[in-house]
Design a protein around this motif. Sequence first.
Motif, PDB file in Angstrom:
ATOM      1  N   ASP A 189       7.102   5.363  22.350  1.00 31.91           N
ATOM      2  CA  ASP A 189       7.650   4.022  22.174  1.00 31.91           C
ATOM      3  C   ASP A 189       8.719   3.781  23.228  1.00 31.91           C
ATOM      4  O   ASP A 189       9.509   4.679  23.531  1.00 31.91           O
ATOM      5  CB  ASP A 189       8.293   3.874  20.794  1.00 31.91           C
ATOM      6  CG  ASP A 189       7.277   3.896  19.669  1.00 31.91           C
ATOM      7  OD1 ASP A 189       6.140   3.441  19.886  1.00 31.91           O
ATOM      8  OD2 ASP A 189       7.628   4.371  18.579  1.00 31.91           O
ATOM      9  N   THR A 199      14.420  11.337  21.291  1.00 36.45           N
ATOM     10  CA  THR A 199      14.780  10.061  21.914  1.00 36.45           C
ATOM     11  C   THR A 199      15.580  10.322  23.182  1.00 36.45           C
ATOM     12  O   THR A 199      16.591  11.010  23.158  1.00 36.45           O
ATOM     13  CB  THR A 199      15.614   9.200  20.944  1.00 36.45           C
ATOM     14  OG1 THR A 199      14.867   8.989  19.747  1.00 36.45           O
ATOM     15  CG2 THR A 199      15.963   7.857  21.565  1.00 36.45           C
ATOM     16  N   GLU A 247      11.897   1.316  24.123  1.00 34.19           N
ATOM     17  CA  GLU A 247      12.855   0.294  23.735  1.00 34.19           C
ATOM     18  C   GLU A 247      13.631  -0.101  24.984  1.00 34.19           C
ATOM     19  O   GLU A 247      13.796   0.709  25.891  1.00 34.19           O
ATOM     20  CB  GLU A 247      13.820   0.829  22.674  1.00 34.19           C
ATOM     21  CG  GLU A 247      13.142   1.222  21.384  1.00 34.19           C
ATOM     22  CD  GLU A 247      14.098   1.830  20.378  1.00 34.19           C
ATOM     23  OE1 GLU A 247      15.334   1.780  20.593  1.00 34.19           O
ATOM     24  OE2 GLU A 247      13.599   2.371  19.372  1.00 34.19           O
ATOM     25  N   THR A 305      10.512   8.387  21.586  1.00 33.33           N
ATOM     26  CA  THR A 305      11.082   7.149  22.110  1.00 33.33           C
ATOM     27  C   THR A 305      11.828   7.365  23.421  1.00 33.33           C
ATOM     28  O   THR A 305      12.557   8.334  23.568  1.00 33.33           O
ATOM     29  CB  THR A 305      12.074   6.539  21.080  1.00 33.33           C
ATOM     30  OG1 THR A 305      11.416   6.388  19.826  1.00 33.33           O
ATOM     31  CG2 THR A 305      12.591   5.189  21.544  1.00 33.33           C
TER      32      THR A 305
END
Length: 147
Positions: free
Chosen positions: A87, A4, A89, A29
């Motif tokens: 992904d 991440t 966010e 992410t």
Amino acid sequence: MADTILVPVDGSPLSKRAFEEALGDAESTVIAFHVIDPSDPGYSAPLDVDVSLEPLHGSSEWYEKAEQIADEIFEELTALADGTGVDVETETRRGDPARAIVEYARGTDVDAIYVGSHGRSGETNLLLGSVAELVATRAPVSVTIVR
């Protein structure tokens, strides 16, 4: 590679480049993190606009415009991630940008931060922006500064 990656974004070309690099390096992410700086009266105005014609600094209209700008930045960046398998966010905070970035990194499970060497107000390639410098020296994880 990091699982991440946190990427502070402000709509500048270098924050976009940092986001693109994070997309290539993240295993799962990328968090696009935008900070609305209430101490910057011209914050919600594009760079070539007369600030005196913008909503009154600190008014609800000013914050609404700043949130709209954040949404536009996120929309552009999220489109870049299509088809990458990463992904994305998004997160918006209000406050001092460097402090908000470091606090978020401390309170969230991020593995790295990718930050542009300077943002909207920095036009020189010779100097490191104050936000990038503070994040690099105070962050609890590795910081990659993108030029």
